[in-house]
Each structure stands twice: as C-alpha cells, then as structure tokens.
Design a protein around this motif. Structure first.
Motif, PDB file in Angstrom:
ATOM      1  N   ASN A 133     -10.945  25.373 -41.678  1.00 49.37           N
ATOM      2  CA  ASN A 133     -11.042  24.264 -42.355  1.00 49.37           C
ATOM      3  C   ASN A 133     -11.506  24.703 -43.817  1.00 49.37           C
ATOM      4  N   LYS A 134     -10.702  24.472 -44.746  1.00 57.44           N
ATOM      5  CA  LYS A 134     -11.240  24.759 -46.169  1.00 57.44           C
ATOM      6  C   LYS A 134     -11.998  23.742 -46.946  1.00 57.44           C
TER       7      LYS A 134
ATOM      8  N   TYR B 185      -2.004  28.592 -52.959  1.00 58.45           N
ATOM      9  CA  TYR B 185      -1.507  29.273 -51.917  1.00 58.45           C
ATOM     10  C   TYR B 185      -2.796  30.109 -51.535  1.00 58.45           C
ATOM     11  N   ASN B 186      -3.455  30.012 -50.274  1.00 65.13           N
ATOM     12  CA  ASN B 186      -4.848  30.461 -49.867  1.00 65.13           C
ATOM     13  C   ASN B 186      -4.165  32.193 -48.993  1.00 65.13           C
TER      14      ASN B 186
ATOM     15  N   VAL C 192     -11.852  38.288 -54.682  1.00 61.00           N
ATOM     16  CA  VAL C 192     -12.055  37.545 -53.124  1.00 61.00           C
ATOM     17  C   VAL C 192     -13.214  36.514 -53.525  1.00 61.00           C
ATOM     18  N   GLY C 193     -12.727  35.419 -52.880  1.00 64.21           N
ATOM     19  CA  GLY C 193     -13.765  34.427 -52.954  1.00 64.21           C
ATOM     20  C   GLY C 193     -13.302  33.335 -53.990  1.00 64.21           C
ATOM     21  N   SER C 194     -12.500  33.712 -54.869  1.00 65.83           N
ATOM     22  CA  SER C 194     -12.346  32.828 -55.979  1.00 65.83           C
ATOM     23  C   SER C 194     -11.036  32.338 -56.091  1.00 65.83           C
ATOM     24  N   VAL C 195     -10.603  31.766 -57.082  1.00 69.77           N
ATOM     25  CA  VAL C 195      -9.305  31.003 -57.523  1.00 69.77           C
ATOM     26  C   VAL C 195      -8.733  31.596 -58.776  1.00 69.77           C
ATOM     27  N   SER C 196      -7.793  31.883 -58.818  1.00 64.73           N
ATOM     28  CA  SER C 196      -6.824  32.368 -59.966  1.00 64.73           C
ATOM     29  C   SER C 196      -7.089  31.344 -61.114  1.00 64.73           C
ATOM     30  N   THR C 197      -7.174  31.511 -62.484  1.00 67.87           N
ATOM     31  CA  THR C 197      -7.306  30.617 -63.404  1.00 67.87           C
ATOM     32  C   THR C 197      -6.205  29.717 -63.533  1.00 67.87           C
ATOM     33  N   ASP C 198      -5.087  29.951 -62.897  1.00 64.95           N
ATOM     34  CA  ASP C 198      -3.971  29.076 -62.847  1.00 64.95           C
ATOM     35  C   ASP C 198      -3.768  28.115 -61.686  1.00 64.95           C
ATOM     36  N   GLY C 199      -4.785  28.400 -60.549  1.00 66.75           N
ATOM     37  CA  GLY C 199      -4.990  27.502 -59.654  1.00 66.75           C
ATOM     38  C   GLY C 199      -3.895  27.790 -58.425  1.00 66.75           C
ATOM     39  N   MET C 200      -3.072  28.876 -58.805  1.00 64.02           N
ATOM     40  CA  MET C 200      -2.007  28.952 -57.718  1.00 64.02           C
ATOM     41  C   MET C 200      -2.644  29.679 -56.658  1.00 64.02           C
TER      42      MET C 200
ATOM     43  N   VAL D  67      -2.140  36.653 -44.624  1.00 59.50           N
ATOM     44  CA  VAL D  67      -1.414  35.342 -44.247  1.00 59.50           C
ATOM     45  C   VAL D  67      -1.763  34.439 -45.373  1.00 59.50           C
ATOM     46  N   VAL D  68      -0.684  33.950 -45.569  1.00 68.28           N
ATOM     47  CA  VAL D  68      -0.439  32.947 -46.690  1.00 68.28           C
ATOM     48  C   VAL D  68      -0.265  31.518 -46.088  1.00 68.28           C
ATOM     49  N   ASP D  69      -1.140  30.752 -46.217  1.00 65.00           N
ATOM     50  CA  ASP D  69      -1.187  29.364 -45.458  1.00 65.00           C
ATOM     51  C   ASP D  69      -0.929  29.622 -44.050  1.00 65.00           C
ATOM     52  N   ASP D  70       0.114  29.113 -43.587  1.00 68.61           N
ATOM     53  CA  ASP D  70       0.805  29.262 -42.087  1.00 68.61           C
ATOM     54  C   ASP D  70       1.601  30.555 -41.975  1.00 68.61           C
ATOM     55  N   ASP D  71       1.825  31.172 -42.975  1.00 64.38           N
ATOM     56  CA  ASP D  71       3.043  32.387 -42.851  1.00 64.38           C
ATOM     57  C   ASP D  71       2.183  33.474 -42.690  1.00 64.38           C
ATOM     58  N   TYR D  72       2.703  34.579 -41.614  1.00 65.75           N
ATOM     59  CA  TYR D  72       2.289  35.517 -41.447  1.00 65.75           C
ATOM     60  C   TYR D  72       3.152  36.776 -42.251  1.00 65.75           C
TER      61      TYR D  72
END
Length: 244
Positions: A114-115, A122-123, A152-160, A179-184
């Motif tokens: 849970n985020k 993309y997480n 780690v723990g932050s978000v890129s400046t473009d929000g991607m 893992v990116v979202d649901d993809d391994y």
C-alpha cells in the motif's frame, strides 16, 4: 558487595568496549499519518463509476455483514486508480464497507504494497534480500538510481519514477530482480536496467520476465536431470512379474 562494585567500576570500560552494535535501519515511511498539503482528510478523491462497479462485484463475494473482507481489494483499486492511497481515500473505503476508519489505517500501514504517498508514475522496486544481494543487487540499485535520476525513497523531478528497496519478491532463482508496479524483471544486469527505464520513459512497454533468455526458472546452464526419455512401465521388474 563492595568488592563486586569496585570490580565492576574497574572493568566497566573494557566491558562496553567488547559490545558491538549495528546501525539502526528505520522504515522509509512513517507508520502514522501526518497531514500534508497533498494528503489530508480534505484531499479530493472519488471512485470512478467503473471502479465502483468493481467494488460492488468484490463485495458480493462475501456474506452479508462481512464486507470488510473486501478491504484489501478496495485499497488496491484506489491505488490502481490514482497510483497511491491518500487518507481521504481510506475514509471513502471505510464508508463504503461500513467499518471503522482505524481498521483501514491498520491495513494500509501494515502491508507495504500500500503506497501512502505518491511514488511516481512508475514505482521501481529493487529487491535487496540475500539471493539478490549475492547476485549484485547493490550494483543494480546504483544503475536504477542513475537511470531514473532518482535516489531511494524519493521521486524523480519529472514525476516519472519513484525508487524503493524491498525485501524478497519471491523470484530468488531469477535474482537479481526489479519490480515495476506489477511487472517482474528478472535476471537483470546493468544494461537491462537502462533499457527497461528508457523504454518506460519513452512510453513503451518493456518485456517482463527473465532478461537473459530463460523462459522461466529452469537451470541457467541447461537441464541437469531428465536428459533421456523415461523408461516404460515395468522397467526393472522380474520377468516372472512381467508375465502376469
């Protein structure tokens, strides 16, 4: 007693010198909510009509009075709709399921999938448990941070992209894993990481699964068993038994 106290005082320095401690590792997220400008009880959130229908279908799977069993599915639907779970969405879920808000808070803070804050479009989660560590997860993590321009723990400046480290993702035989979202993405190397991130950044879909040519989790150097056709039924039996 006095002699014992004198002994302790005389050896106290040496006693503490023998103690070895490691640094404390704290969670990247607070377990309690703190209001912010973008995450408070007044943060706008409403389910789409399609997602309301999905929630209704999920609730029907449970007996009357047991709607709270759909809690995990409802929070997952929230996250898929907007990418994270603000506290206002937790309140909406509690209202729909007819349960105390505290029970929703408990679920949302216990399960790390849970985020509770925005983690980018993309997480990207890098597994750092022992099998992946032995296969170079530290190098993979460095490559992810470099490719996403995000620590780690932050978000890129473009929000991607948002980058996190996680524990075992259940694909140890294919380590290292991201893992990116649901993809391994399994069996990755540094070049694979840059290709995956660049594909996502350009709006493409990176092919998930093993990146080294493996189909699934078969031995990386080829089969080591079942190299020949198995013998037919009755193989090795005494002749007297075969005639019966």
């Amino acid at each position: 007693m006095l002699a014992f106290r004198n002994y302790v005082k005389a050896n106290l320095k040496n006693f503490f010198r023998r103690i070895s401690t490691s640094a404390r590792l704290s969670s990247e997220d607070l377990y309690v909510h703190r209001d912010s400008d973008d995450n408070n009880a007044n943060t706008p959130f409403e389910f789409t009509e399609a997602n309301l229908m999905r929630i209704a279908a999920v609730i029907q799977n449970y007996p009357e009075g047991a709607q709270r069993a759909a809690l995990g599915a409802c929070l997952d639907i929230v996250q898929r709709q907007i990418g994270w779970i603000p506290i206002s969405a937790m309140h909406k879920v509690a209202e729909i399921l007819g349960m105390p808000r505290m029970r929703v808070y408990e679920w949302a803070t216990f399960y790390t999938m849970n985020k509770r804050r925005f983690r980018g479009k993309y997480n990207v989660k890098v597994c750092v448990t022992t099998p992946c560590m032995l296969r170079g997860s530290d190098i993979i993590l460095d490559a992810v941070e470099q490719a996403t321009c995000c620590s780690v723990g932050s978000v890129s400046t473009d929000g991607m992209f948002g980058v996190d480290t996680v524990e075992c993702q259940g694909a140890c035989v294919n380590a290292p894993v991201i893992v990116v979202d649901d993809d391994y993405y399994e069996d990755v190397n540094v070049c694979d990481v840059h290709n995956i991130i660049q594909t996502l950044r350009s709006g493409g879909i990176a092919a998930a699964g093993p990146q080294n040519g493996r189909y699934a989790s078969e031995p990386i150097y080829g089969l080591t068993t079942l190299l020949e056709c198995p013998p037919p039924p009755g193989f090795g039996l005494q002749a007297a038994l075969c005639n019966k």
